[in-house]
Design a protein around this motif. Structure first.
Motif, mmCIF file in Angstrom:
data_model
loop_
_atom_site.group_PDB
_atom_site.id
_atom_site.type_symbol
_atom_site.label_atom_id
_atom_site.label_comp_id
_atom_site.label_asym_id
_atom_site.label_seq_id
_atom_site.Cartn_x
_atom_site.Cartn_y
_atom_site.Cartn_z
ATOM 1 N N VAL A 1 0.819 -1.216 0.000
ATOM 2 C CA VAL A 1 0.000 0.000 0.000
ATOM 3 C C VAL A 1 0.855 1.269 0.000
ATOM 4 O O VAL A 1 0.413 2.316 -0.465
ATOM 5 C CB VAL A 1 -0.987 0.039 1.188
ATOM 6 C CG1 VAL A 1 -1.982 -1.088 1.115
ATOM 7 C CG2 VAL A 1 -0.251 0.012 2.525
ATOM 8 N N ALA B 1 1.675 3.429 2.241
ATOM 9 C CA ALA B 1 0.771 4.460 2.765
ATOM 10 C C ALA B 1 1.517 5.535 3.555
ATOM 11 O O ALA B 1 1.299 5.721 4.748
ATOM 12 C CB ALA B 1 -0.311 3.808 3.626
ATOM 13 N N LEU C 1 -3.168 7.971 3.753
ATOM 14 C CA LEU C 1 -4.188 7.153 3.100
ATOM 15 C C LEU C 1 -4.932 7.946 2.021
ATOM 16 O O LEU C 1 -5.887 7.444 1.426
ATOM 17 C CB LEU C 1 -5.186 6.632 4.140
ATOM 18 C CG LEU C 1 -4.614 5.653 5.173
ATOM 19 C CD1 LEU C 1 -5.650 5.345 6.249
ATOM 20 C CD2 LEU C 1 -4.157 4.366 4.499
ATOM 21 N N LEU D 1 -4.794 6.254 -1.397
ATOM 22 C CA LEU D 1 -5.581 5.021 -1.431
ATOM 23 C C LEU D 1 -7.075 5.325 -1.458
ATOM 24 O O LEU D 1 -7.847 4.663 -2.168
ATOM 25 C CB LEU D 1 -5.245 4.156 -0.219
ATOM 26 C CG LEU D 1 -3.768 3.752 -0.070
ATOM 27 C CD1 LEU D 1 -3.584 2.873 1.154
ATOM 28 C CD2 LEU D 1 -3.266 3.041 -1.317
ATOM 29 N N ASN E 1 -6.425 0.259 9.163
ATOM 30 C CA ASN E 1 -5.732 1.033 8.129
ATOM 31 C C ASN E 1 -4.890 2.154 8.732
ATOM 32 O O ASN E 1 -3.852 2.520 8.164
ATOM 33 C CB ASN E 1 -6.734 1.578 7.106
ATOM 34 C CG ASN E 1 -7.135 0.521 6.092
ATOM 35 O OD1 ASN E 1 -6.303 -0.238 5.619
ATOM 36 N ND2 ASN E 1 -8.415 0.444 5.783
#
Length: 247
Positions: free
Chosen positions: A43, A45, A83, A86, A106
């Motif tokens: 990810v 992130a 985030l 995403l 998350n």
């Protein structure tokens, strides 16, 4: 040991820097090395904001508790859990699906990702001959830091990092003995507490030498004081406003 482990074992925090610059090529290499850290499900992130503008560094130094070395280092990196990218991807590709970007899981993924990446970058910087120090103080006034850096919802500043050529010689702070940290097959409570007792002696000797006898408080007493004093309690409310920790 090999060269990599030897470098890691020599880590020390640097709080005084020479005026020598960190070149764009060096900065790019440091951050690129950070990007090669492990990332949960790829990810990635996190985002990094490199601050070199003197006025902005001065303001960040103030917000971090008037830490002069934030102002003095040639480049100050602000590591952000992020985030935003995403969440945007979810909106574009699955607009009819509910996003769970605001979940605790998350939040943890993003925070862990940025910590892993930053430590890779720290090691890369030290391999190039620079010194570094992490700055958790940017969470003292976290909302003002976020506003100054124009962070969108879904991103928050986790910590800062000063990078530059060291202008001081500092000792290596001893760590907890391995027995307090490393367990085999299951957690051994008595073992870790024995390690703390040993470390109280080691850390007291280090502190006494470092301060010429002015400070001799054992590590466990310092940690007890830290754990029983409220600190940065405003951070949770800020995180919730930025879209984190809602479920």
């Amino acid at each position: 040991m090999n060269e990599t482990i030897e470098l890691m074992m020599k880590h020390r925090s640097v709080r005084k820097f020479k005026s020598d610059p960190v070149s764009e090529e060096q900065l790019a290499a440091i951050v690129a090395a950070g990007q090669m850290a492990s990332s949960s499900s790829n990810v990635q992130a996190y985002s990094v904001i490199a601050v070199t503008d003197q006025e902005k560094k001065s303001k960040l130094a103030e917000l971090a508790g008037n830490q002069a070395y934030v102002n003095e280092c040639p480049v100050f990196l602000v590591w952000c859990a992020d985030l935003y990218r995403l969440n945007d991807a979810a909106k574009r590709h699955l607009p009819d699906k509910e996003s769970y970007a605001d979940s605790t899981e998350n939040f943890m993924v993003a925070t862990i990702d940025v910590a892993l990446a930053s430590q890779n970058a720290a090691l890369a910087a030290e391999s190039l001959g620079f010194g570094i120090v992490y700055i958790g103080g940017i969470r003292n006034r976290i909302e003002e830091v976020a506003e100054l850096l124009q962070l969108p919802d879904g991103a928050y500043p986790v910590f800062g990092m000063c990078i530059g050529v060291a202008d001081q010689e500092t000792g290596i702070r001893p760590r907890l003995p391995l027995k307090a940290v490393l367990h085999h097959d299951h957690y051994k409570s008595a073992q870790t507490l024995e390690g703390v007792q040993e470390y109280d002696v080691t850390s007291t000797e280090y502190l006494k030498e470092r301060t010429n006898g002015e400070r001799t408080t054992p590590w466990s007493e310092l940690m007890a004081k830290r754990l029983t004093e409220p600190a940065r309690l405003q951070v949770r409310e800020f995180l919730e406003r930025k879209g984190f920790l809602k479920r």
